[in-house]
Design a protein around this motif. Structure first.
Motif, mmCIF file in Angstrom:
data_model
loop_
_atom_site.group_PDB
_atom_site.id
_atom_site.type_symbol
_atom_site.label_atom_id
_atom_site.label_comp_id
_atom_site.label_asym_id
_atom_site.label_seq_id
_atom_site.Cartn_x
_atom_site.Cartn_y
_atom_site.Cartn_z
ATOM 1 N N THR A 42 0.823 -1.208 0.000
ATOM 2 C CA THR A 42 0.000 0.000 0.000
ATOM 3 C C THR A 42 0.855 1.254 0.000
ATOM 4 N N ALA A 43 1.937 1.251 0.796
ATOM 5 C CA ALA A 43 2.809 2.425 0.873
ATOM 6 C C ALA A 43 3.466 2.702 -0.476
ATOM 7 N N LEU A 44 3.971 1.664 -1.130
ATOM 8 C CA LEU A 44 4.622 1.838 -2.419
ATOM 9 C C LEU A 44 3.617 2.263 -3.486
ATOM 10 N N LEU A 45 2.422 1.657 -3.435
ATOM 11 C CA LEU A 45 1.376 2.030 -4.389
ATOM 12 C C LEU A 45 0.967 3.487 -4.200
ATOM 13 N N SER A 46 0.821 3.924 -2.953
ATOM 14 C CA SER A 46 0.433 5.308 -2.676
ATOM 15 C C SER A 46 1.476 6.285 -3.192
ATOM 16 N N TYR A 47 2.750 5.919 -3.011
ATOM 17 C CA TYR A 47 3.813 6.814 -3.476
ATOM 18 C C TYR A 47 3.724 7.019 -4.983
ATOM 19 N N PHE A 48 3.625 5.926 -5.744
ATOM 20 C CA PHE A 48 3.623 6.062 -7.192
ATOM 21 C C PHE A 48 2.321 6.656 -7.712
ATOM 22 N N ARG A 49 1.247 6.510 -6.951
ATOM 23 C CA ARG A 49 0.004 7.164 -7.365
ATOM 24 C C ARG A 49 0.020 8.664 -7.097
ATOM 25 N N THR A 50 0.939 9.118 -6.259
ATOM 26 C CA THR A 50 1.094 10.565 -6.096
ATOM 27 C C THR A 50 1.982 11.148 -7.187
ATOM 28 N N ARG A 139 -3.554 -2.410 3.812
ATOM 29 C CA ARG A 139 -4.274 -1.678 2.766
ATOM 30 C C ARG A 139 -5.425 -0.870 3.335
ATOM 31 N N ARG A 140 -6.177 -1.479 4.277
ATOM 32 C CA ARG A 140 -7.337 -0.795 4.857
ATOM 33 C C ARG A 140 -6.908 0.426 5.663
ATOM 34 N N LYS A 141 -5.883 0.256 6.508
ATOM 35 C CA LYS A 141 -5.391 1.377 7.293
ATOM 36 C C LYS A 141 -4.761 2.435 6.396
ATOM 37 N N GLY A 142 -4.075 1.977 5.346
ATOM 38 C CA GLY A 142 -3.447 2.918 4.431
ATOM 39 C C GLY A 142 -4.461 3.778 3.713
ATOM 40 N N ILE A 143 -5.583 3.182 3.312
ATOM 41 C CA ILE A 143 -6.632 3.950 2.640
ATOM 42 C C ILE A 143 -7.205 5.008 3.576
ATOM 43 N N SER A 206 1.861 2.460 7.443
ATOM 44 C CA SER A 206 1.434 1.196 6.829
ATOM 45 C C SER A 206 2.461 0.102 7.057
ATOM 46 N N VAL A 207 3.737 0.449 6.887
ATOM 47 C CA VAL A 207 4.796 -0.534 7.111
ATOM 48 C C VAL A 207 4.827 -0.951 8.574
ATOM 49 N N GLN A 208 4.613 0.008 9.467
ATOM 50 C CA GLN A 208 4.596 -0.311 10.899
ATOM 51 C C GLN A 208 3.462 -1.274 11.218
ATOM 52 N N ILE A 209 2.301 -1.039 10.622
ATOM 53 C CA ILE A 209 1.142 -1.923 10.834
ATOM 54 C C ILE A 209 1.460 -3.333 10.349
ATOM 55 N N ALA A 210 2.050 -3.414 9.128
ATOM 56 C CA ALA A 210 2.368 -4.730 8.569
ATOM 57 C C ALA A 210 3.377 -5.466 9.439
ATOM 58 N N THR A 211 4.360 -4.745 9.944
ATOM 59 C CA THR A 211 5.391 -5.365 10.785
ATOM 60 C C THR A 211 4.794 -5.886 12.081
#
Length: 650
Positions: A42-50, A139-143, A206-211
């Motif tokens: 989600t973090a990587l997707l968000s970056y490239f979508r910006t 993904r849910r938290k990232g959104i 998001s990465v913190q949540i996944a970890t």
């Protein structure tokens, strides 16, 4: 040089046509050394979508460290194969198969493998589900965080008068899939900077949540490499050519390979580990090159039968009594050089694996480069001067410039040896290639070794031995490197021994006919990479031209032909200028698609091509199948297989 320049025209057009094909690698990039903030899907997707239109970024996948899961999946595959074999034995031969356990007990195979498979399926499903749930939570938290970040950034822009309308949280949620340019239109550079800062916070959280979700598990730790897939050629090529971070090697972008071509163990390899592995590989290559000089120089001493008669006691009398041995001994030198050449790719492949390449294509390119340099150094130079190098070695150590004089005096005397080598090598390799001797031997061994009870088993590879039914692939490093060596011989000896021009013409015609036949009827085109190694081969050809010109200059100078040597200087300078000219833009143009072609293809494909072929391609194989079961065999299948592998039962 004229013909090389002409080759660029047709190759560039063909390469661009290939890059517009609906293949997942044409729409994807590999991201290496991802900053910790963005190490999450989600973090990587968000970056490239910006950075790009969010509608054009399909998905982002960060590789995970799942070594424990991969070991379980590999073991499960072995269990399934053993279970299938046991079921076939019972169905075809009516016996209950058994095997010996590690403790030495005789165990009934089918119940044991069924239980083992059930346990493995449960364990793998549990690990996979846990990783999937962590990604879904990320993904849910990232959104949610993204909605909040968008709302905050647009409110700030509105308060500063940079936005034409106020967007609340619900509006942001509705507009999440719009492009960033639509979301933050009319915003100043400072507003955009704040927006990107908010997105960085999303990635970090998001990465913190996944970890946290996978903490305590042996699998699931994110690596610093992943893949981003676009549905637009324009966006993909923009991404591949942009600098994404101010720090070298961070957010390093390159074209993605085909999913089946990936070495997943090297995806996300730490930068330090990668650099150390690369350095070790170069040191090993240099050491091998020095060591390989010994057997090549020894074999080259067999170039003359008279030399062998002096070296081996009693050989002179044997040849006198049996004259047919004389022509056989004359071919000993080229045959031994060919054997040494066949061993080299195997060793170099093992060395290049330490460089951490993420794909088979990158590995082949590295092996090709090293093999070409090895053949030029070992076969052309070492074999050419081995007879004189020992006598001149003290002088060379004192003055390295004398190596040119040594080449000038030794190279012209090797015409016969190289003529023998190219003729023997060409006709031997072409004969083996056309008759498929090695492949037939592999197929015969495979038919006798390994499980062969069913059609599926007979078509499978066993311990690296392929059946004849599996399509073969061209051994690119060996074939291409040999062609470069032959070109090197042609460039040098066509000037000092014109007869070599006719010999090399015959050699290249034979090779052309041989490989045209193989490409049409034998080799599979499923792994075609669209000439990705072509640029590297052009650089090798130019290198051969430069080396040949320097060698010819040395020969001319030692022959006291000042005029000829002087006239070679403009040619050498022209070749260098031509090589530098091509380096400026030509190779880059063959590697990337122009913006006009990208845009035209995107417009043409819109609504005509189903882009779902891009979904879920860059998922690690171990995460794809939660459960695995043996192939079902009904009574009809058993009857068919029985007619193939069993004698009629009375």
């Amino acid at each position: 040089m004229y013909f090389i320049y002409g080759e660029f025209k047709w190759f560039t057009a063909a390469r661009h046509k290939f890059l517009t094909l609906p293949r997942v690698d044409n729409y994807s990039v590999y991201i290496g050394h991802i900053p910790e903030k963005y190490r999450g899907d989600t973090a990587l997707l968000s970056y490239f979508r910006t950075i790009f239109n969010s509608e054009n970024v399909v998905e982002a996948t960060v590789a995970l460290d799942i070594s424990n899961l991969e070991r379980k999946v590999a073991y499960r595959e072995r269990v399934v194969r053993n279970l299938e074999n046991a079921l076939l034995l019972r169905g075809l031969k009516g016996i209950e198969p058994t095997h010996i356990s590690k403790t030495g007990e005789h165990i009934v195979s089918i119940p044991f493998y069924n239980e083992e498979l059930e346990n493995l399926n449960n364990e793998i499903s549990e690990i996979t589900s846990k990783i999937e749930s962590s990604k879904e939570e990320e993904r849910r938290k990232g959104i949610a965080e993204e909605d909040q970040a968008i709302t905050t950034s647009l409110k700030e822009a509105h308060e500063q008068g940079g936005s034409n309308r106020f967007i609340n949280g619900s509006d942001a949620a509705k507009d999440r899939n719009l492009s960033p340019s639509k979301k933050v239109i009319d915003k100043t550079a400072e507003d955009i900077k704040k927006y990107l800062s908010n997105v960085k916070d999303i990635g970090s959280k998001s990465v913190q949540i996944a970890t946290e979700l996978i903490r305590g598990s042996e699998d699931g730790k994110v690596r610093d490499g992943g893949f981003v897939t676009f549905n637009s050629l324009t966006a993909k090529n923009q991404c591949a050519q942009m600098i994404h971070h101010e720090t070298p090697f961070i957010f390093q972008v390159m074209d993605a390979p085909l999913p089946k071509d990936i070495f997943w163990q090297n995806v996300g390899l730490p930068h330090q580990t990668q650099q150390i592995g690369f350095l070790i590989a170069q040191m090993l290559s240099a050491g091998l090159c020095i060591f390989w000089t010994i057997p090549v120089a020894f074999v080259s001493s067999f170039s003359e039968v008279n030399s062998l008669k002096k070296m081996i006691p009693g050989l002179k009398d044997t040849v006198a009594n049996h004259p047919w041995i004389d022509p056989l001994l004359a071919q000993l030198n080229p045959l031994l050089l060919i054997v040494l050449k066949m061993i080299l790719p195997l060793i170099l492949s093992r060395i290049c694996e330490r460089e951490g390449h993420i794909s088979r294509t990158k590995l082949i390119a590295s092996v090709l480069t090293k093999l070409v340099l090895f053949l030029i150094i070992q076969i052309f130079f070492i074999a050419g001067i081995s007879g004189s190098i020992y006598e001149k070695l003290p002088d060379i150590i004192q003055d390295s410039r004398k190596i040119v004089d040594l080449l000038a005096t030794s190279v012209p005397g090797q015409v016969k040896s190289f003529a023998q080598y190219v003729i023997v090598s060409t006709f031997l390799s072409s004969g083996l290639e056309l008759l498929r001797v090695v492949r037939v031997c592999h197929g015969w061994v495979r038919s006798k070794v390994g499980p062969n009870l069913s059609e599926k088993q007979r078509k499978s590879t066993f311990m690296g031995i392929k059946p004849l039914t599996e399509p073969d692939e061209l051994d690119i490093p060996v074939v291409f490197a040999e062609s470069i060596l032959f070109l090197m011989i042609l460039l040098v000896y066509s000037c000092i021994a014109p007869i070599m021009s006719y010999i090399m013409l015959m050699v290249f015609v034979v090779k052309l006919v041989t490989y045209m036949n193989q490409f049409f009827f034998i080799y599979s085109g499923k792994d075609d990479q669209g000439g990705i190694l072509w640029s590297r081969m052009m650089k090798m050809i130019l290198l051969c031209m430069l080396i040949a010109q320097v060698t010819l200059g040395g020969i001319m100078s030692i022959k006291a032909s000042a005029l000829s040597s002087t006239l070679l200087i403009p040619l050498l300078c022209t070749t260098i200028v031509f090589a530098l000219y091509l380096e400026q833009e030509h190779y880059k143009v063959t590697h990337y698609l122009p913006s006009t072609i990208c845009k035209f293809t995107d417009v043409q494909n819109e609504g005509k091509i189903d882009m779902t072929f891009l979904d879920g391609q860059y998922i690690q194989p171990a995460l794809k199948a939660k459960e695995m079961h043996p192939s079902p065999f009904d009574e009809a299948d058993m009857a068919v297989e029985a007619t193939k592998v069993l004698s009629p039962v009375v």
